[in-house]
Design a protein around this motif. Sequence first.
Motif, mmCIF file in Angstrom:
data_model
loop_
_atom_site.group_PDB
_atom_site.id
_atom_site.type_symbol
_atom_site.label_atom_id
_atom_site.label_comp_id
_atom_site.label_asym_id
_atom_site.label_seq_id
_atom_site.Cartn_x
_atom_site.Cartn_y
_atom_site.Cartn_z
ATOM 1 N N ARG A 148 0.845 -1.086 -0.102
ATOM 2 C CA ARG A 148 -0.130 -0.153 0.012
ATOM 3 C C ARG A 148 0.873 1.412 0.078
ATOM 4 O O ARG A 148 1.544 1.601 1.279
ATOM 5 C CB ARG A 148 -0.759 0.004 1.360
ATOM 6 N N PRO A 155 -1.644 4.246 2.219
ATOM 7 C CA PRO A 155 -2.789 3.606 2.586
ATOM 8 C C PRO A 155 -3.564 4.849 3.572
ATOM 9 O O PRO A 155 -2.999 5.497 4.202
ATOM 10 C CB PRO A 155 -2.229 2.565 3.440
ATOM 11 N N TYR A 194 2.235 -2.376 4.872
ATOM 12 C CA TYR A 194 2.645 -0.877 5.100
ATOM 13 C C TYR A 194 4.035 -0.554 5.376
ATOM 14 O O TYR A 194 4.647 -1.279 6.363
ATOM 15 C CB TYR A 194 1.687 -0.479 6.233
ATOM 16 N N THR A 232 4.948 4.289 7.012
ATOM 17 C CA THR A 232 3.808 5.112 6.739
ATOM 18 C C THR A 232 3.502 5.764 8.136
ATOM 19 O O THR A 232 3.857 5.092 9.358
ATOM 20 C CB THR A 232 2.235 4.133 6.536
ATOM 21 N N LEU A 292 3.783 -4.564 8.860
ATOM 22 C CA LEU A 292 4.001 -2.965 9.252
ATOM 23 C C LEU A 292 5.293 -2.855 9.310
ATOM 24 O O LEU A 292 5.846 -3.386 10.343
ATOM 25 C CB LEU A 292 3.122 -2.373 10.286
#
Length: 223
Positions: free
Chosen positions: A26, A29, A42, A45, A62
């Motif tokens: 993403r 996102p 992710y 981010t 993440l």
Amino acid sequence: MPARSPRSSTIGPRLSLQAPRGLEWRAEPQLLDGEHREAEHYERTVFDGAELGGITLQECLLEGVSLNDTELRGARFIECSFEDLFAPVFRASRSSWRETALHSTRWGSAELYDSRLDGVHLDGGKLDYVNLRGARLTDVLVSGCIIGELDLSGVTATRVALRDCTVGTLTLDGARLKDVDLRSSSFRGIHGLDGLRGATIDDQQLQLLAPFLAESMGLRVEG
């Protein structure tokens, strides 16, 4: 089979974690509170200050994500992996973590009270204050972490191990422990010694605890 420490009947955490695969990356996102997101990646981010209460992330990765002051109350993390998670203020009370790994976590104040952790590995990182009051911990391994204050007041913990950790203050008021292994970790101070019932410690830790135990029992020790 449950892992057992050498010459010990203490049952270790039962973990079978796997890294998420086949993920969709993403780029920019956007997450909304209460959403269910699955199999997403992710990276670097920033979700600082976002309202993400009740969100569910399943089989997500993440990396280098910032969650400072992000509202994650009641969030659910299922079979996820977190790497280099950053949050001076981490707000995730009443959250649920299942079969999830966290590596190199950097938390200032972590609000995880009334949460549930099942099959979780917290590996490495520096955490100033971790509030797990009233949480339920089952099959949890914390390894190689530096923790300023770990508050386990009122927790119910089963098959939990702190391995090679350095903890400033450990608070255990009203804790209910079963197969909790504290060996190989160091503590500057422990509050709520009655809460240690059900924990396993080593000989060196027992010697360090002796003054606290004597004080709690009103004993005067004279040479």
